[in-house]
Design a protein around this motif. Sequence first.
Motif, mmCIF file in Angstrom:
data_model
loop_
_atom_site.group_PDB
_atom_site.id
_atom_site.type_symbol
_atom_site.label_atom_id
_atom_site.label_comp_id
_atom_site.label_asym_id
_atom_site.label_seq_id
_atom_site.Cartn_x
_atom_site.Cartn_y
_atom_site.Cartn_z
ATOM 1 N N MET A 36 0.839 -1.196 0.000
ATOM 2 C CA MET A 36 0.000 0.000 0.000
ATOM 3 C C MET A 36 0.879 1.251 0.000
ATOM 4 S SD MET A 36 -2.838 1.770 0.353
ATOM 5 C CE MET A 36 -4.069 0.505 0.674
ATOM 6 N N LEU A 85 -8.719 2.494 3.727
ATOM 7 C CA LEU A 85 -7.663 1.756 3.041
ATOM 8 C C LEU A 85 -8.031 0.312 2.759
ATOM 9 C CD1 LEU A 85 -4.486 3.165 4.825
ATOM 10 C CD2 LEU A 85 -5.687 4.022 2.825
ATOM 11 N N GLN A 96 -4.391 3.992 -5.120
ATOM 12 C CA GLN A 96 -3.948 4.193 -3.745
ATOM 13 C C GLN A 96 -3.336 5.578 -3.556
ATOM 14 O OE1 GLN A 96 -1.271 0.938 -3.090
ATOM 15 N NE2 GLN A 96 -2.885 -0.618 -3.219
#
Length: 307
Positions: A36, A85, A96
């Motif tokens: 991420m 998220l 992202q």
Amino acid sequence: MPFALVAEQLLNGLQLGLMLFLLAAGLTLVFGIMDMINLAHGSLYMVGAYLAAALQGWTGSFVLAVLLAIPATLAVGVAVEIVVLRTLYDRDHLDQVLATFGLILFFNEAVRLIWGPAGLALPLPAWLTVPVPILPGIYYPAYRLAIIVVALLVALLLYLGVMRTRIGMLIRAGASNREMIGALGINIKLLYTLVFGLGAALAGLAGLMQAPILTVQIGMGENILILAFVVIVIGGIGSIRGAFLAAIFVGLIDTLGRAFLPNLLRQVLDSASASTAAPALSSMLIYLLMAMVLVVRPEGLFPASRR
């Protein structure tokens, strides 16, 4: 060049490097394990500083404010991971980046609404403002020395936690093959939440420790986040050891460059030009180091696969 000045700047560089490590450690864990890209990590750094300043105003105690601000920032991180998220894990990195950039704007405006546009101060107690003798004739501010000690202790605990505990084993396994540990019955969503919460707590700790040195203000985590990404690239994505060593290198280069380059440049430039050029050259040296590392070791100094 006085030895006392060199020693003080070395300690300043170590202190900056350890602050960068606290920020970069959480970032590299999140990216290395969760894949991420979190541009809002600097916002958690800012939130930690604001929470500490607000809590000190409410409690009147610096120590109590610090002890309360860390779990509060962890709780904010957990809420962000669950609400926002968690929906992005299966999306590509561009999504992202866009989503977490939106979180930066959200946190900046939320802070503006709650605490106003003016910055806050986080004053230190008297016992942390006195100079401490570290060598004969050499004194160093007690608070900066406390930052070094606390950051080194956190780094040691983080290393032992990741390398010597069961949860650390799961974190390392998740960085290597998250599908496999999910197939073995591990709650991967809970693991991700814990990792992100830990990263948020580390970012908040870095922010609140830097707050008494700098003004607590909106957007304070954005510039330092760039240095944190540089640290991750140099050290190797997902590597705690790499983040630690790279952060020390970056902190020393930046601090020593800003301290001593002006005098060196004054040998060939006028005083005003030297004072202007030195900070820019110090920053350039950091990115030059990153470029050299990428040429020699594209995966960083200590990539996670070789840890």
